[in-house]
Write an enzyme that holds these catalytic residues in place. Structure first.
Site, short mmCIF file in Angstrom:
data_model
loop_
_atom_site.label_atom_id
_atom_site.label_comp_id
_atom_site.label_asym_id
_atom_site.label_seq_id
_atom_site.Cartn_x
_atom_site.Cartn_y
_atom_site.Cartn_z
N SER A 14 0.84 -1.20 0.00
CA SER A 14 0.00 0.00 0.00
C SER A 14 0.87 1.25 0.00
CB SER A 14 -0.90 0.01 1.24
OG SER A 14 -1.54 1.25 1.32
N HIS B 211 -1.37 -1.12 -4.30
CA HIS B 211 -2.64 -0.68 -3.70
C HIS B 211 -2.60 0.83 -3.43
CE1 HIS B 211 -6.31 -1.62 -1.33
NE2 HIS B 211 -5.86 -0.75 -0.42
N ASP C 231 -4.76 3.89 -1.71
CA ASP C 231 -5.85 4.21 -0.78
C ASP C 231 -6.30 5.65 -0.94
OD1 ASP C 231 -6.23 1.81 0.85
OD2 ASP C 231 -4.13 2.12 1.42
N MET D 289 -8.82 8.57 0.31
CA MET D 289 -9.66 8.98 1.46
C MET D 289 -10.12 10.41 1.26
SD MET D 289 -7.30 7.48 4.51
CE MET D 289 -6.63 5.82 4.47
N HIS E 90 -8.48 1.67 -4.03
CA HIS E 90 -9.45 1.45 -2.96
C HIS E 90 -10.06 2.80 -2.60
CE1 HIS E 90 -9.97 0.15 1.56
NE2 HIS E 90 -11.13 0.32 0.94
N MET F 80 -12.12 5.00 -0.45
CA MET F 80 -12.79 5.20 0.85
C MET F 80 -13.39 6.59 0.81
SD MET F 80 -9.86 3.42 3.18
CE MET F 80 -8.64 3.67 1.91
N MET G 70 -12.36 -5.61 4.83
CA MET G 70 -11.52 -4.79 5.71
C MET G 70 -11.24 -5.59 6.99
SD MET G 70 -10.86 -1.95 4.12
CE MET G 70 -9.83 -1.36 5.48
N GLY H 242 -9.43 4.03 7.12
CA GLY H 242 -9.13 5.42 7.40
C GLY H 242 -7.72 5.69 7.85
N GLY I 222 -3.57 3.84 8.17
CA GLY I 222 -2.63 2.73 8.10
C GLY I 222 -2.12 2.42 9.50
N GLY I 223 -1.46 1.29 9.65
CA GLY I 223 -0.77 0.98 10.90
C GLY I 223 -1.63 0.52 12.05
N ASP J 253 -7.48 -6.31 3.94
CA ASP J 253 -6.83 -5.01 4.00
C ASP J 253 -6.86 -4.49 5.44
OD1 ASP J 253 -5.79 -2.52 3.51
OD2 ASP J 253 -7.42 -1.84 2.21
N GLY J 254 -5.64 -4.36 6.01
CA GLY J 254 -5.51 -3.76 7.33
C GLY J 254 -4.82 -4.70 8.30
N GLY J 255 -3.66 -4.25 8.79
CA GLY J 255 -2.95 -5.03 9.80
C GLY J 255 -2.37 -6.34 9.29
N GLY K 94 0.69 -2.45 4.22
CA GLY K 94 1.27 -1.11 4.18
C GLY K 94 2.44 -0.99 5.13
N SER K 95 2.12 -0.77 6.42
CA SER K 95 3.20 -0.47 7.36
C SER K 95 4.11 -1.67 7.60
CB SER K 95 2.64 0.07 8.66
OG SER K 95 1.55 -0.70 9.07
#
Ligand code: DX5
Ligand code: ZN
Length: 225
Positions: free
Chosen positions: A14, A39, A41, A43, A75, A77, A146, A151, A153-154, A181-183, A203-204
Site C-alpha cells: 500500500s 494498492h 488508498d 480517502m 481502494h 474510501m 476490511m 481510514g 494505516g498501521g 486489508d488492514g494489519g 502497508g506499514s
C-alpha cells in the site's frame, strides 16, 4: 493489462505507507522484490476522517507499474464513489473498489467501474453484515474484506477476522479474488490465507520495515503468494 494477476495469490503493498517524497522509488523497491499489485488508498475526509490522495497518484504511477507488468488496485474510501470512477479509470486504475457503506447506489457504482473497463471491487467494513453482498452476486469481480476500520494505516488486525473471511469465501465460491486489508503482516497473512483470502494488502508491515524488499518477501511467503 495483466488480467490474470488477480487470479493468483498476491501481496499488494500500500502506497499510503510509503515515503511520499519518493513514491516512485518505493514502488520500484517492492516491484523488484516481486510485487505486481500496487494498492492505492483514496480517502476523502468524509467517509473516513483522513485525506490521502486522488487520481493524480494513479496517473503518476501508471506507466511505471504497467511497464513492469503490474496492476494498480484503487481502494476508494470516499462517499458517492460512483462520481469519481471515471477519473480513476482514466488515470490508469486496473481495479477500483467501492464501499457498500458509501453509497445508496452500490450496484450502479460497481456497474460504472465495469463500464470504465476496470475490475469492480466490492469493499466491506468490519461492522457490515456479510449478507450485504448476497444481493450483489455477479455484480463484482473482487471482494475486499476490511480487517481494520478504514481510514488509517498501521492499525492492528481485528482478531477473529478469519471467521468473516471464511464466511465471505463461502458466499462467493472459490473463483472470486478475496482481498484483505488492514494489519496484514507475516502471522495475519498466514491466517487470512488459511481462511480463504487471496490478495493481501500490506502497508506499514512492508514500508515500515528496515528492509522493504525482505519484508515483502516474508509476507508473500506467509501468504503463499
Ligand atoms: C486502511 C487502508 C489500508 C492501509 C493498510 O484504511 O485501506 O489499505 O494502507 O495499512 P496497514 O497495512 O498499515 O494496516
Ligand atoms: Zn486499502
Amino acid at each position: 493489462m495483466q488480467d490474470d494477476l488477480l487470479n493468483t495469490r498476491q501481496v499488494a503493498p500500500s502506497v499510503l505507507a510509503s515515503d511520499f517524497a519518493r513514491v516512485g522509488a518505493q514502488v520500484e523497491e517492492v516491484m523488484t522484490a516481486g510485487a505486481r499489485v500496487i494498492h492505492i488508498d483514496v480517502m476523502d475526509g468524509a467517509f473516513v476522517p483522513a485525506l490521502s490522495m486522488g487520481p493524480q497518484m494513479v496517473s503518476a504511477l501508471h506507466d511505471q507499474v504497467h511497464d513492469a507488468g503490474g496492476w494498480l488496485d484503487v481502494h476508494l474510501m470516499i462517499e458517492r464513489p460512483e462520481r469519481h470512477v471515471e477519473a480513476f479509470a482514466a488515470a490508469g486504475a486496473d481495479s477500483i473498489s467501492v464501499h457498500v457503506e458509501a453509497t445508496p447506489h452500490i450496484h450502479y457504482a460497481l456497474k460504472a467501474v465495469r463500464e470504465a473497463d476496470c475490475k469492480a471491487g466490492l469493499a466491506l467494513n468490519p461492522g457490515t453484515p456479510t449478507t450485504a453482498i448476497d444481493s450483489l452476486a455477479g455484480a463484482f469481480d473482487l471482494l475486499l474484506c476490511m480487517t481494520v476500520n478504514p481510514g488509517w494505516g498501521g492499525q492492528p488486525y481485528i482478531p477473529g477476522s478469519e471467521a468473516r473471511i471464511e464466511d465471505l469465501r463461502a458466499r462467493i465460491g472459490s473463483d472470486v479474488p478475496l482481498e484483505v486489508d488492514g494489519g496484514i503482516d507475516v502471522p495475519t497473512a498466514g491466517s487470512a490465507a488459511d481462511a480463504g483470502a487471496t490478495l493481501f494488502v500490506a502497508g506499514s508491515s512492508i514500508y515500515g520495515a528496515e528492509d522493504v524488499a525482505a519484508a515483502y518477501r516474508e509476507i508473500a511467503a506467509a501468504a503463499g503468494a
